[in-house]
Each structure stands twice: as C-alpha cells, then as structure tokens.
Design a protein around this motif. Structure first.
Motif, PDB file in Angstrom:
ATOM      1  N   LEU A   1       7.757 -26.912  -9.039  1.00 57.39           N
ATOM      2  CA  LEU A   1       7.562 -25.681  -9.813  1.00 57.39           C
ATOM      3  C   LEU A   1       7.788 -24.427  -8.979  1.00 57.39           C
ATOM      4  O   LEU A   1       7.961 -23.336  -9.525  1.00 57.39           O
ATOM      5  CB  LEU A   1       6.148 -25.659 -10.407  1.00 57.39           C
ATOM      6  CG  LEU A   1       5.925 -26.591 -11.604  1.00 57.39           C
ATOM      7  CD1 LEU A   1       4.432 -26.725 -11.898  1.00 57.39           C
ATOM      8  CD2 LEU A   1       6.665 -26.074 -12.833  1.00 57.39           C
ATOM      9  N   ALA A   2       7.801 -24.582  -7.655  1.00 56.88           N
ATOM     10  CA  ALA A   2       8.054 -23.429  -6.782  1.00 56.88           C
ATOM     11  C   ALA A   2       9.531 -23.080  -6.707  1.00 56.88           C
ATOM     12  O   ALA A   2       9.891 -22.036  -6.146  1.00 56.88           O
ATOM     13  CB  ALA A   2       7.508 -23.709  -5.381  1.00 56.88           C
ATOM     14  N   ASP A   3      10.395 -23.923  -7.271  1.00 56.16           N
ATOM     15  CA  ASP A   3      11.839 -23.716  -7.179  1.00 56.16           C
ATOM     16  C   ASP A   3      12.447 -23.719  -8.577  1.00 56.16           C
ATOM     17  O   ASP A   3      12.296 -24.692  -9.318  1.00 56.16           O
ATOM     18  CB  ASP A   3      12.449 -24.845  -6.342  1.00 56.16           C
ATOM     19  CG  ASP A   3      13.960 -24.723  -6.237  1.00 56.16           C
ATOM     20  OD1 ASP A   3      14.424 -23.845  -5.496  1.00 56.16           O
ATOM     21  OD2 ASP A   3      14.664 -25.510  -6.914  1.00 56.16           O
ATOM     22  N   PRO A   4      13.149 -22.672  -8.975  1.00 56.43           N
ATOM     23  CA  PRO A   4      13.703 -22.606 -10.336  1.00 56.43           C
ATOM     24  C   PRO A   4      14.650 -23.756 -10.670  1.00 56.43           C
ATOM     25  O   PRO A   4      14.622 -24.284 -11.787  1.00 56.43           O
ATOM     26  CB  PRO A   4      14.430 -21.262 -10.354  1.00 56.43           C
ATOM     27  CG  PRO A   4      13.741 -20.435  -9.320  1.00 56.43           C
ATOM     28  CD  PRO A   4      13.348 -21.402  -8.244  1.00 56.43           C
ATOM     29  N   ALA A   5      15.483 -24.173  -9.707  1.00 57.40           N
ATOM     30  CA  ALA A   5      16.434 -25.252  -9.985  1.00 57.40           C
ATOM     31  C   ALA A   5      15.713 -26.575 -10.198  1.00 57.40           C
ATOM     32  O   ALA A   5      16.044 -27.347 -11.108  1.00 57.40           O
ATOM     33  CB  ALA A   5      17.452 -25.365  -8.853  1.00 57.40           C
ATOM     34  N   ALA A   6      14.721 -26.873  -9.353  1.00 54.69           N
ATOM     35  CA  ALA A   6      13.959 -28.116  -9.507  1.00 54.69           C
ATOM     36  C   ALA A   6      13.144 -28.098 -10.790  1.00 54.69           C
ATOM     37  O   ALA A   6      13.014 -29.125 -11.473  1.00 54.69           O
ATOM     38  CB  ALA A   6      13.050 -28.314  -8.297  1.00 54.69           C
TER      39      ALA A   6
ATOM     40  N   ASP B   1      15.994 -29.637  -3.333  1.00 52.27           N
ATOM     41  CA  ASP B   1      17.429 -29.918  -3.462  1.00 52.27           C
ATOM     42  C   ASP B   1      17.664 -31.414  -3.670  1.00 52.27           C
ATOM     43  O   ASP B   1      18.514 -31.816  -4.477  1.00 52.27           O
ATOM     44  CB  ASP B   1      18.179 -29.442  -2.214  1.00 52.27           C
ATOM     45  CG  ASP B   1      18.334 -27.919  -2.172  1.00 52.27           C
ATOM     46  OD1 ASP B   1      18.127 -27.275  -3.223  1.00 52.27           O
ATOM     47  OD2 ASP B   1      18.648 -27.397  -1.092  1.00 52.27           O
ATOM     48  N   GLU B   2      16.913 -32.255  -2.931  1.00 55.42           N
ATOM     49  CA  GLU B   2      17.046 -33.702  -3.096  1.00 55.42           C
ATOM     50  C   GLU B   2      16.608 -34.145  -4.487  1.00 55.42           C
ATOM     51  O   GLU B   2      17.224 -35.040  -5.090  1.00 55.42           O
ATOM     52  CB  GLU B   2      16.228 -34.416  -2.025  1.00 55.42           C
ATOM     53  CG  GLU B   2      16.792 -34.265  -0.616  1.00 55.42           C
ATOM     54  CD  GLU B   2      15.835 -34.754   0.450  1.00 55.42           C
ATOM     55  OE1 GLU B   2      16.307 -35.014   1.586  1.00 55.42           O
ATOM     56  OE2 GLU B   2      14.623 -34.876   0.165  1.00 55.42           O
ATOM     57  N   LEU B   3      15.553 -33.532  -4.994  1.00 58.82           N
ATOM     58  CA  LEU B   3      15.094 -33.858  -6.343  1.00 58.82           C
ATOM     59  C   LEU B   3      16.170 -33.534  -7.373  1.00 58.82           C
ATOM     60  O   LEU B   3      16.482 -34.356  -8.246  1.00 58.82           O
ATOM     61  CB  LEU B   3      13.810 -33.085  -6.667  1.00 58.82           C
ATOM     62  CG  LEU B   3      13.242 -33.278  -8.071  1.00 58.82           C
ATOM     63  CD1 LEU B   3      12.770 -34.713  -8.270  1.00 58.82           C
ATOM     64  CD2 LEU B   3      12.096 -32.295  -8.328  1.00 58.82           C
ATOM     65  N   CYS B   4      16.759 -32.368  -7.273  1.00 58.58           N
ATOM     66  CA  CYS B   4      17.814 -31.964  -8.211  1.00 58.58           C
ATOM     67  C   CYS B   4      19.004 -32.922  -8.138  1.00 58.58           C
ATOM     68  O   CYS B   4      19.559 -33.326  -9.170  1.00 58.58           O
ATOM     69  CB  CYS B   4      18.271 -30.549  -7.911  1.00 58.58           C
ATOM     70  SG  CYS B   4      17.043 -29.270  -8.258  1.00 58.58           S
ATOM     71  N   ALA B   5      19.393 -33.302  -6.922  1.00 65.86           N
ATOM     72  CA  ALA B   5      20.543 -34.195  -6.754  1.00 65.86           C
ATOM     73  C   ALA B   5      20.266 -35.563  -7.364  1.00 65.86           C
ATOM     74  O   ALA B   5      21.142 -36.164  -7.996  1.00 65.86           O
ATOM     75  CB  ALA B   5      20.881 -34.324  -5.272  1.00 65.86           C
TER      76      ALA B   5
END
Length: 379
Positions: A159-164, A132-136
């Motif tokens: 890569l483990a998270d679709p949004a990231a 979440d921090e990476l996306c933000a």
C-alpha cells in the motif's frame, strides 16, 4: 514420512509436482521444511522424519508455537482437498494463485494445493518481496480469476507504493490471514479497491476456514464459554507429537486458543488469544480490541497491546507503538482518553513504549510475549 526442503523462492512447477504426487497417493506423506538449516534440523528431529506416519496423512505441518517441541498437525488428503475446494467455491471458482508466503507454513502450502486442484501453476515471489518484484509476479499471472494470499504486513508494504497497490487491486481476491489486520491497513486497502478477504484458521484446520467471519462449506464453528471450537471436513486428525490437554480430544472438533463471539447475523468475530488476555484490577482486557481502538489515533502507524506485571492490579495494560511520520510521542493519558471513546476506560494503556517496529514471528504475527518480556519491570 520424508522431508521436503522448500527455498524462499521455490520453483513453482516442482512444488506442484510434489503435491500432486502426495494428493493422488503416489508419494508418501511429507514434512515441508524451511531452507534455514538449523530450523530444518530441529523440525526434522522433533517431528521424526523417516519414521512412519498413518497412511492417510499427506502432510505434517509444523506448528508455529514459540516454545516447546513442535506439535506437527497431521493433515490428510481429504482435509487438504476439502479446504482447497471450499476456498475456490467461496472465491468464485478455480484460478491462478500468487505464492507470496513460505510454503512450509500452512497458508503457503494451501496456495499450492489450490493450484493443484485448479490445474494451474502459481506465480511465486519472495515473502520479503520488493514492490517491484510483487508487480512483476502479478504481471505473469495471465487472465482468468487471479488470487493472492498475504499477511497484513505484506499488504501494508504494498500500500506504500502506487504501482503495487494497483497490482493488488487488479486481482479478484486478496486473502489476508496470519492474525488481525490493523484498522488503518484495512481502511487504506478498501480505499484502494483491493478486494480483501479476511481469513481465520490455522495449521490444525488446513489453513483459513472462516472467510470474513463466515465458515467455508463443510466447516463447523461453535463457542464454549467464549472459546472458539472448529470442526468439519478440513480438520487435522491430530498431532504428530500429542499434547496434554489434547485440543482434539472431542471427536470432530479442535479447541482453539482463541476467544470470540458471533453477532446477530451469525458472523464470527475473533477477539484474541486466551493467553493474550490481560487481567487488570479484576477485569479482562483483550489486546486486539484495544489495538483496533488505538489504530485511528493520528500519531500511531502501528501498535501492539500487552500486559505487564502490576503489584496493585495484577497486570496493567501497556502499548508498544510505531509512530506515524513526524508525530510526537503520545502520552498514556492521551491514549487512554482515545480508547475510552469506544471501550471502557480500563482498557486503555497505562504505559506507552515507542519502537521502530513490532517484533513478529511465523508469517507475521505480532509477538506480544517478546514485548512483555522486554518491557515488564516486575510491577
């Protein structure tokens, strides 16, 4: 030389201001230090904060060796600028960077230098970021060319998270350095359309100086009996604490501890470190090649290959593996057969150790020495 302590999530504008002053000659040379008080004190003492350095030294970057006195690469303003300019040129021009690596390491430092050269301020995220921090952080980077510099374990986490994953895929380039990238991580990144650039370099070359096997402008590469030597405009002028033998002893060149080869198209392939090589039964096995061969085994999520003492062979090949979810432990015989599909059977592991995670040092390099010390029973 003065010390500059850099917190895990530094204020980007402050970092840019510090580097601007150093690069334009208004401020004296600096030693970037981590926030950890014990490590900072060790580096301050061993690299002699407060004592003079040559006037042309902009930054002393502590080297990442695991033993002995830190050497401290002496990076000049021209070397730092040559590296930043060459990276920007190869990537497609100046842009906004994501700082996700410690800025007291050369990879993070160069993100700030490239930002200074580009007239931008980097977005900053803790190196141990949540997705979440990476996306933000990426969301704050605005328009225009956008770049990130990561290590493979960070990419694997994203890569483990679709949004990231989607956030990284939205960037123009994602540099991956700090050691080899596991084949399964590379394949997943490619499938997700993340524009990965594999980099090779070190503190002594002002960071990554070979991208996807091709030297940056102004960088020279040559091989001496398989040993990689690097030279050119990005080279440090030596060490704060010189060593013997001196890898800078040949004027204009740095003799690395890595071995490699160049293919027919002139692309450099790094095979691993000289001191990681495993001598088994009179043959030499490079761990990185075996790790690549093991990476597509369905039971393996991550792995590291290292040598342990063997009374008959000198050393035998061992593997530490992180199992894929729900996978049974593979036998050494099974893994040797798997390796033999692409390499000589001698390169396959003769023993297998299951671990929850691989030990790492610095900014993400697998610590094979720790594994050898943990599992070497003495032959």
């Amino acid at each position: 030389m003065r010390a500059v302590v850099i917190p895990p999530v530094p204020a980007a504008a402050v970092l840019v201001s510090v580097l601007e002053g150093v690069l334009d000659g208004r401020e004296p040379g600096i030693l970037p230090l981590p926030a950890d008080e014990r490590e900072a004190e060790l580096l301050s003492t061993s690299l002699r904060v407060g004592e003079d350095v040559d006037d042309d030294v902009a930054v002393v970057v502590s080297t990442s060796g695991t033993t002995g006195t830190p050497k401290g690469a002496l990076l000049t303003v021209p070397a730092l600028i040559a590296s930043a300019d060459a990276a920007n040129d190869r990537l497609g021009g100046p842009g906004t960077w994501l700082l996700a690596l410690p800025a007291h390491h050369v990879a993070g430092l160069q993100v700030v230098v490239r930002s200074v050269i580009s007239g931008t301020v980097p977005a900053v995220v803790d190196p141990s970021f949540t997705n979440d921090e990476l996306c933000a952080a990426i969301e704050t980077m605005g328009s225009g060319p956008r770049y990130a510099s990561l290590v493979a374990v960070q990419l694997d986490k994203a890569l483990a998270d679709p949004a990231a994953t989607a956030a990284l895929a939205s960037l123009d380039r994602v540099l991956i350095g700090g050691g080899p990238m596991p084949a399964n991580v590379a394949e997943r990144a490619t499938a997700a359309d993340i524009p990965v650039v594999r980099t090779y370099g070190m503190s002594e070359t002002a960071g990554g100086c070979v991208y996807d096997g091709v030297p940056l402008e102004g960088v020279d590469v040559r091989l001496d009996g398989g040993r990689i030597l690097l030279g050119g405009a990005t080279l440090a002028k030596g060490y704060r604490n010189p060593v013997d033998p001196d890898p800078f002893s040949e004027a204009g060149w740095f003799r690395t501890d890595d071995v490699g080869g160049v293919d027919d198209s002139g692309v450099l392939r790094v095979l691993g470190r000289v001191d990681d090589a495993i001598g088994t039964g009179g043959l030499t096995v490079m761990p990185a090649l075996v790790e690549t061969a093991l990476a597509d085994h369905p039971a393996i999520s991550d792995c590291a290959v290292f040598g342990v003492t063997d009374g008959r062979l000198g050393q035998r090949v061992a593997a530490a593996v992180v199992l894929a979810a729900g996978a049974a432990v593979p036998t050494a015989e099974e893994l040797r057969a798997h390796v033999a599909r692409t390499l000589d059977a001698t390169a396959g592991p003769r023993e297998v150790h299951v671990v929850d995670e691989l030990p790492r040092r610095g900014i993400g390099k697998v610590d094979r020495r720790e594994l050898a010390a943990r599992f070497d029973a003495g032959g």
